[in-house]
Scaffold this motif. Structure first.
Motif, PDB file in Angstrom:
ATOM      1  N   UNK A 254       0.804  -1.234   0.000  1.00 12.58           N
ATOM      2  CA  UNK A 254       0.000   0.000   0.000  1.00 12.58           C
ATOM      3  C   UNK A 254       0.833   1.278   0.000  1.00 12.58           C
ATOM      4  N   UNK A 255       2.119   1.205  -0.302  1.00 15.18           N
ATOM      5  CA  UNK A 255       2.929   2.421  -0.343  1.00 15.18           C
ATOM      6  C   UNK A 255       2.479   3.368  -1.450  1.00 15.18           C
ATOM      7  N   UNK A 256       1.788   2.827  -2.453  1.00 12.17           N
ATOM      8  CA  UNK A 256       1.321   3.666  -3.559  1.00 12.17           C
ATOM      9  C   UNK A 256       0.246   4.668  -3.118  1.00 12.17           C
ATOM     10  N   UNK A 257      -0.282   4.475  -1.902  1.00  9.15           N
ATOM     11  CA  UNK A 257      -1.299   5.395  -1.392  1.00  9.15           C
ATOM     12  C   UNK A 257      -0.700   6.474  -0.496  1.00  9.15           C
ATOM     13  N   UNK A 258       0.569   6.379  -0.166  1.00  6.59           N
ATOM     14  CA  UNK A 258       1.196   7.296   0.786  1.00  6.59           C
ATOM     15  C   UNK A 258       1.580   8.617   0.128  1.00  6.59           C
ATOM     16  N   UNK A 259       1.551   9.697   0.935  1.00  5.36           N
ATOM     17  CA  UNK A 259       2.096  10.981   0.496  1.00  5.36           C
ATOM     18  C   UNK A 259       3.411  11.238   1.242  1.00  5.36           C
ATOM     19  N   UNK A 260       4.018  12.396   1.015  1.00  6.71           N
ATOM     20  CA  UNK A 260       5.332  12.681   1.592  1.00  6.71           C
ATOM     21  C   UNK A 260       5.312  12.701   3.122  1.00  6.71           C
ATOM     22  N   UNK A 261       4.245  13.229   3.708  1.00 12.73           N
ATOM     23  CA  UNK A 261       4.153  13.260   5.172  1.00 12.73           C
ATOM     24  C   UNK A 261       4.081  11.849   5.740  1.00 12.73           C
ATOM     25  N   UNK A 262       3.351  10.971   5.051  1.00 10.66           N
ATOM     26  CA  UNK A 262       3.274   9.576   5.481  1.00 10.66           C
ATOM     27  C   UNK A 262       4.649   8.923   5.468  1.00 10.66           C
ATOM     28  N   UNK A 263       5.434   9.213   4.453  1.00  7.24           N
ATOM     29  CA  UNK A 263       6.766   8.627   4.324  1.00  7.24           C
ATOM     30  C   UNK A 263       7.641   9.018   5.512  1.00  7.24           C
ATOM     31  N   UNK A 264       7.578  10.280   5.907  1.00  8.34           N
ATOM     32  CA  UNK A 264       8.368  10.738   7.051  1.00  8.34           C
ATOM     33  C   UNK A 264       7.877  10.105   8.351  1.00  8.34           C
ATOM     34  N   UNK A 265       6.576  10.080   8.541  1.00  5.35           N
ATOM     35  CA  UNK A 265       6.024   9.529   9.780  1.00  5.35           C
ATOM     36  C   UNK A 265       6.225   8.023   9.884  1.00  5.35           C
ATOM     37  N   UNK A 266       6.298   7.344   8.735  1.00  4.95           N
ATOM     38  CA  UNK A 266       6.521   5.896   8.741  1.00  4.95           C
ATOM     39  C   UNK A 266       7.853   5.546   9.394  1.00  4.95           C
ATOM     40  N   UNK A 267       8.836   6.416   9.279  1.00  2.00           N
ATOM     41  CA  UNK A 267      10.137   6.169   9.905  1.00  2.00           C
ATOM     42  C   UNK A 267       9.988   6.066  11.424  1.00  2.00           C
ATOM     43  N   UNK A 268       9.155   6.930  11.984  1.00  4.35           N
ATOM     44  CA  UNK A 268       8.917   6.874  13.429  1.00  4.35           C
ATOM     45  C   UNK A 268       8.124   5.632  13.807  1.00  4.35           C
ATOM     46  N   UNK A 269       7.170   5.253  12.972  1.00  6.57           N
ATOM     47  CA  UNK A 269       6.393   4.049  13.256  1.00  6.57           C
ATOM     48  C   UNK A 269       7.279   2.813  13.244  1.00  6.57           C
ATOM     49  N   UNK A 270       8.242   2.758  12.333  1.00  7.94           N
ATOM     50  CA  UNK A 270       9.145   1.611  12.280  1.00  7.94           C
ATOM     51  C   UNK A 270      10.051   1.567  13.500  1.00  7.94           C
ATOM     52  N   UNK A 271      10.416   2.728  14.006  1.00  6.21           N
ATOM     53  CA  UNK A 271      11.174   2.774  15.259  1.00  6.21           C
ATOM     54  C   UNK A 271      10.313   2.243  16.405  1.00  6.21           C
ATOM     55  N   UNK A 272       9.101   2.753  16.486  1.00  5.09           N
ATOM     56  CA  UNK A 272       8.178   2.355  17.556  1.00  5.09           C
ATOM     57  C   UNK A 272       7.855   0.865  17.498  1.00  5.09           C
ATOM     58  N   UNK A 273       7.672   0.327  16.297  1.00  3.47           N
ATOM     59  CA  UNK A 273       7.177  -1.039  16.139  1.00  3.47           C
ATOM     60  C   UNK A 273       8.077  -2.076  16.788  1.00  3.47           C
ATOM     61  N   UNK A 274       9.373  -1.834  16.774  1.00  2.00           N
ATOM     62  CA  UNK A 274      10.274  -2.812  17.383  1.00  2.00           C
ATOM     63  C   UNK A 274       9.945  -3.007  18.859  1.00  2.00           C
TER      64      UNK A 274
END
Length: 308
Positions: A254-274
Motif C-alpha cells: 500500500x505504499x502507492x497510497x502514501x504521500x510525503x508526510x506519510x513517508x516521514x512519519x513511517x520512519x517513526x512508526x518503524x522505530x516504535x514497532x520494534x
C-alpha cells in the motif's frame, strides 16, 4: 523532528535526540544502537508473529482472523466511524483508561496472553530506556492500545474482530501479505469491482489520511486523541493510527497510497514497532513506581478528562 542522512551503503539514518537509528530499506528491520535487545522468542517460546506455530492459541487466533476478514467491509467501517466519532460514550482520564484495560487480553495476538496494561508499560519503559529525551514517544507507547476499551459494555462491547488484529485498507484490493488472506474470499467487498482493484476508490499518493482503514482500536484511539485536542506531534498520531498496519510497515504493501508526510512519519512508526512487538514478555513492570512519570506526561499532552 527527524532528519535523515545517508551512510556509505545508502541506508537512511533517522536522527532524533542524541540517538541514531538505521532502517534497512529491504526488510524494514531496525538496527538499534541502544540498550533494548530483541528477545529470541515470544512468551510461548515461539518466533514472534508466527501464525503457523503449534501453540495453544493457534486455532483461536486463526478463527479470529477469519471473522475479521469476512466482516471488515467498507460499509462496516463507515458505520463504526460515524458512531464512535461522536465520542459520547464516557468521560475519563488516560490513566483511568489504562486501569480499565487491566482485564483485557488480545485474542489476535499469538505472542502474549498478559493483560494489556502490562504490554503498554513494557513498551513504554523499553522505549524510555533507549530514548530518554523523547517523552512524547513514551506516552505514545502507553496509550497506543487504549482503543481496546471498545470491548467493554460502556463502549458497545464490540466483538474482538472489530477491535484488534492487523489492520488494512478497505475500498481497495486486500493485499496478499495480510495474515490469513484466504478468508477474504468470504468478504463481499472482495468480489465488488469498485473495491477489489489496486487503487479501488483511491488514487496514487492520495495520503493515508484519505484511506478508510479496517475498524479497530487504532482508529478509535486516533479519534480520541485528535478530537480531545492532544498536543502530541503528528508522528505520534500516525503511530497510534497505523501501528497495527503490518501490511505496510512490515511488508511494504500500500505504499502507492502514501504521500510525503506519510513517508516521514513511517520512519517513526518503524522505530516504535520494534518496541511494540518485541517488548512483550513475562517481565513485570512495577506499576506504582512508574505511574507518577506517566501521569506527568498525560498532564503535559492531554486534558485531565477526555471524551471517549
Amino acid at each position: 523532528m527527524a532528519g535523515t542522512s545517508r551512510t556509505r551503503n545508502d541506508c537512511p539514518i533517522v536522527m532524533y535526540g542524541n540517538q541514531k537509528q538505521k532502517i534497512h530499506e529491504e526488510n524494514n528491520d531496525l538496527v538499534l544502537q541502544g540498550r533494548f535487545v530483541v528477545p529470541g522468542s515470544n512468551t510461548f517460546g515461539h518466533t514472534f508473529r508466527d501464525y503457523n506455530a503449534d501453540s495453544e492459541r493457534k486455532e483461536s487466533v486463526e478463527e479470529f482472523y477469519k471473522q475479521n476478514h469476512i466482516h471488515q467491509t467498507i460499509d462496516l467501517v463507515k458505520r463504526m466511524r460515524e458512531e464512535y466519532g461522536k465520542l459520547n460514550k464516557i468521560e475519563m482520564s488516560i490513566w483511568e483508561c489504562c486501569e480499565l484495560l487491566n482485564s483485557f487480553v488480545d485474542a489476535s495476538d499469538p505472542d502474549l496472553d498478559e493483560p494489556q496494561i502490562e504490554h503498554l508499560l513494557q513498551t513504554a519503559e523499553a522505549i524510555r530506556k533507549d530514548h530518554p529525551s523523547e517523552d512524547w514517544l513514551h506516552l505514545t507507547a502507553l496509550i497506543h492500545d487504549l482503543g481496546k476499551v471498545l470491548s467493554f459494555p460502556s463502549f458497545g462491547e464490540l466483538p474482538q474482530w472489530a477491535i484488534v488484529g492487523d489492520t488494512f485498507p478497505v475500498g481497495c484490493a486486500f493485499d496478499e501479505s495480510i495474515v490469513h488472506h484466504k478468508y477474504f474470499n468470504e468478504n463481499p467487498d472482495h468480489h465488488n469491482p469498485a473495491y477489489n482493484t489496486k487503487y479501488g476508490i483511491y488514487s496514487e499518493g492520495c495520503g493515508l489520511d484519505k484511506v478508510l482503514m479496517s475498524w479497530g482500536h487504532d482508529e478509535y484511539m486516533y479519534m480520541v486523541a485528535k478530537e480531545n485536542k492532544s498536543t502530541l506531534p503528528s508522528a505520534a498520531l500516525f503511530i497510534i493510527r497505523y501501528h497495527s498496519f503490518y501490511p505496510l510497515h512490515k511488508s511494504g504493501a500500500y505504499k502507492h497510497l502514501m504521500n510525503d508526510e506519510d513517508v516521514e512519519n513511517l520512519k517513526w512508526l518503524q522505530i516504535f514497532n520494534k518496541y511494540d512487538l518485541y517488548s512483550k514478555s513475562k517481565v513485570r513492570i512495577d506499576v506504582e513506581k512508574v505511574k507518577p512519570y506517566y501521569l506527568s506526561l498525560t498532564e503535559k499532552y492531554f486534558p485531565a478528562k477526555l471524551r471517549w
